[in-house]
Design an enzyme around this catalytic site. Structure first.
Site, PDB file in Angstrom:
ATOM      1  CD  GLU A 322      36.463  43.402  43.531  1.00  0.00           C
ATOM      2  OE1 GLU A 322      36.965  42.713  44.443  1.00  0.00           O
ATOM      3  OE2 GLU A 322      37.119  43.810  42.548  1.00  0.00           O
ATOM      4  CG  HIS A 351      26.665  16.880  27.833  1.00  0.00           C
ATOM      5  ND1 HIS A 351      25.978  15.776  27.356  1.00  0.00           N
ATOM      6  CD2 HIS A 351      26.982  17.624  26.741  1.00  0.00           C
ATOM      7  CE1 HIS A 351      25.898  15.849  26.031  1.00  0.00           C
ATOM      8  NE2 HIS A 351      26.502  16.961  25.634  1.00  0.00           N
ATOM      9  CE  LYS A 457      42.557  43.259  50.400  1.00  0.00           C
ATOM     10  NZ  LYS A 457      43.117  44.397  49.628  1.00  0.00           N
TER      11      LYS A 457
END
EC number: 5.3.1.9
Length: 532
Positions: A322, A351, A457
């Site tokens: 960000e 793994h 937004k």
């Protein structure tokens, strides 16, 4: 290089802080002396930028704001007496409130002490507290912590379901700087409704952490919540862990917040030094710059070899991405900067995806986080093999992975902590906050705003406004409509795909729209009001 040359390179470039007992090793980044020398002028400017930032300059020019998270752990550096006093008061208020909750001086509404803590927040208001809780909360904390960090209805139900019989003993913290961010607001609405349904007075369980004068502060004061703590204008969400945003949840869990602040302050002192080789954050920033050619061409894979540090990669994702993921530099040039961050923990990742790191696409560098102390003092480690403990295996697998990667041309950094305690975690947070700030200066971007988040937004608001219009139109409609007909009726044929997503979601949730036809043929679907 042979092993002895690598050892000498390790010794030459190793950073060690004697007070914090923290090591930073960048020897497995393939940089050359000419590359280092070429960066010195940039670092001279970066150090000057950082000095100006700490002195109170407008370091976030796009929003016209100061950037003051370093003042939070050294209030004496704040540029005004008012800011200095506000910081000191906030810390003391956090400690006093936590003590009253622990002692039962502030009891739950039904009597007795609070035993659960529910934190509602998004972004830095959740990621920092989650990381610190996972790393530092005692086995039997005075309050068990829970989080709502999304606007997922099923997520609300799961958290509230776990707390169903304990709402009367649950303290609820809602964190939102603006006080109007949709995700925490939605969480607050749903949690408050759960309290109303249970017949429990919500205000007697509620705390706000928010900006002065925000909608949330006004609501909290009007409804008589237990307390309101400040989020200062000059603190961003991703650098708010040493503000009340992070300190209050930590203190309520019994975490030593003074030690957390002291560790951060000590690291701040070390990373304030305008000397490349003697500044651990500068070493990290230099390594990032060189390995990614100053353009973020390599991803950062974060591998903490400690279960307690599992969430560090998620915390760093926000802090790094960000801050550094920006389309334009400070001069307005389009640059599309950033460093992608991902990771989980060692040895689990050996793994999982380390196979690709070793043998696949070389588009990354690894950051190993090593912790020297295997377990709490006084707890013996049994041998799993002759003269070998589980912790020895953890150490061996870290070293082995580091070596195997380097031998195949894959770069890495190793940060070593003495142990996982409040002081070390505070220092780790401060180390990466400073590294991000210095790197941002090297590439000349604003690390302290997030226009891309705001764009999302705004787009979401437009979708929700279209949904309101759609519902009105469908409810007034006699008969059915196809998607193209609905789009034409709403006057937005170019938004037909958005309309399709909306009606599909409304139909799936029984929200006033009935969708019939073959789902594989969206253009042929029939849309009509849901029968009453």
């Amino acid at each position: 290089m042979d092993s002895l040359q690598l050892w000498q390179r390790y010794c030459d470039w190793l950073y060690y802080h004697p007070g914090l007992e923290i090591f930073v090793d960048i020897s497995r980044i393939r940089f050359t002396p000419p590359q280092v020398e070429a960066l010195r002028p940039r670092f001279a400017q970066a150090f000057a930028d950082m000095q100006a930032l700490e002195a109170g300059a407008i370091a976030n020019p796009d929003e016209g704001r100061q950037v003051g998270h370093y003042w939070l752990r050294a209030p004496e550096l704040a540029p005004t007496p008012e800011i200095r006093q506000a910081i000191q008061d906030s810390i003391e208020r956090v400690e006093t409130f936590a003590e009253k909750i622990h002692r039962g001086t502030i009891p739950a509404s039904g009597g007795g002490r609070f035993t659960e803590l529910l934190c509602i927040g998004i972004g830095g208001s959740a990621l920092g507290p989650q990381f610190v809780a996972e790393a530092l909360a005692p086995l039997h904390p005075p309050l068990n912590i829970h989080f709502i960090d999304n606007t997922d209805p099923d997520g609300f139900d799961r958290v509230l379901g776990r707390l169903a019989d304990q709402l009367g003993q649950t303290l609820v913290i809602t964190t939102s700087k603006s006080g109007g961010t949709p995700e925490p607001r939605n969480g607050l609405v749903e949690v408050k409704l759960a309290y109303q349904k249970a017949g429990i007075p919500f205000s007697a369980h509620a705390v706000a952490i928010t900006g002065p004068g925000s909608q949330l502060e006004q609501q909290a004061r009007q409804e008589g919540w237990l307390e309101v703590f400040p989020i200062f204008d000059w603190v961003g969400g991703r650098t708010s862990e040493t503000s009340p945003v992070g300190l209050l949840p930590a203190a309520l869990q019994g975490i030593d917040i003074r030690a957390l602040l002291a560790g951060a302050a000590t690291m701040d002192e070390a990373t304030r030094l305008p000397h490349l080789e003697r500044n651990p954050a500068a070493l990290l920033a230099m390594a990032w710059y060189i390995v990614g050619q100053g353009q973020g061409r390599k991803d950062m894979v974060v591998l903490p070899y400690k279960d307690r540090l599992l969430l560090f990669s998620r915390y760093l994702q926000q802090l790094v991405m960000e801050s550094l993921g920006k389309s334009h530099d400070l001069n307005g040039n389009r640059v599309e900067q950033g460093i992608a961050v991902y990771g989980n923990k060692g040895t689990t990742d050996q793994h999982a995806y380390v196979q690709q790191l070793r043998d696949g696409l070389n588009n990354f560098f690894v950051t190993f986080i090593e912790v020297l102390q295997d377990r709490e003092p006084g707890i013996p480690s049994p041998f799993v093999e002759p003269q070998v403990t589980s912790g020895d295996y953890l150490n061996g697998l870290l070293q082995g992975t580091r070596q195997a990667l380097y031998e195949n041309g894959r770069d890495s950094i190793t940060v070593t902590l003495p142990r996982v305690d409040a002081r070390s975690v505070g220092a780790l947070i401060a180390l990466y906050e400073r590294a991000v700030g210095l790197y941002a200066s090297l590439i000349q971007i604003n690390a302290y705003h997030q226009p891309g988040v705001e764009a999302g937004k705004k787009a979401a608001s437009a979708v929700l406004e279209l949904q309101r219009r759609l519902l009105e139109t469908v409810q007034e409609q006699q008969g059915s409509l196809t998607l193209p007909q609905l789009a034409e009726k709403l006057g937005c044929p170019e938004r037909i795909e958005t309309l399709y997503w909306i009606v599909r979601h409304l139909h799936a949730n029984g929200r006033g729209v009935l969708l019939t036809g073959d789902p594989a043929r969206p253009l042929e679907l029939s849309i009509q009001p849901q029968p009453a």
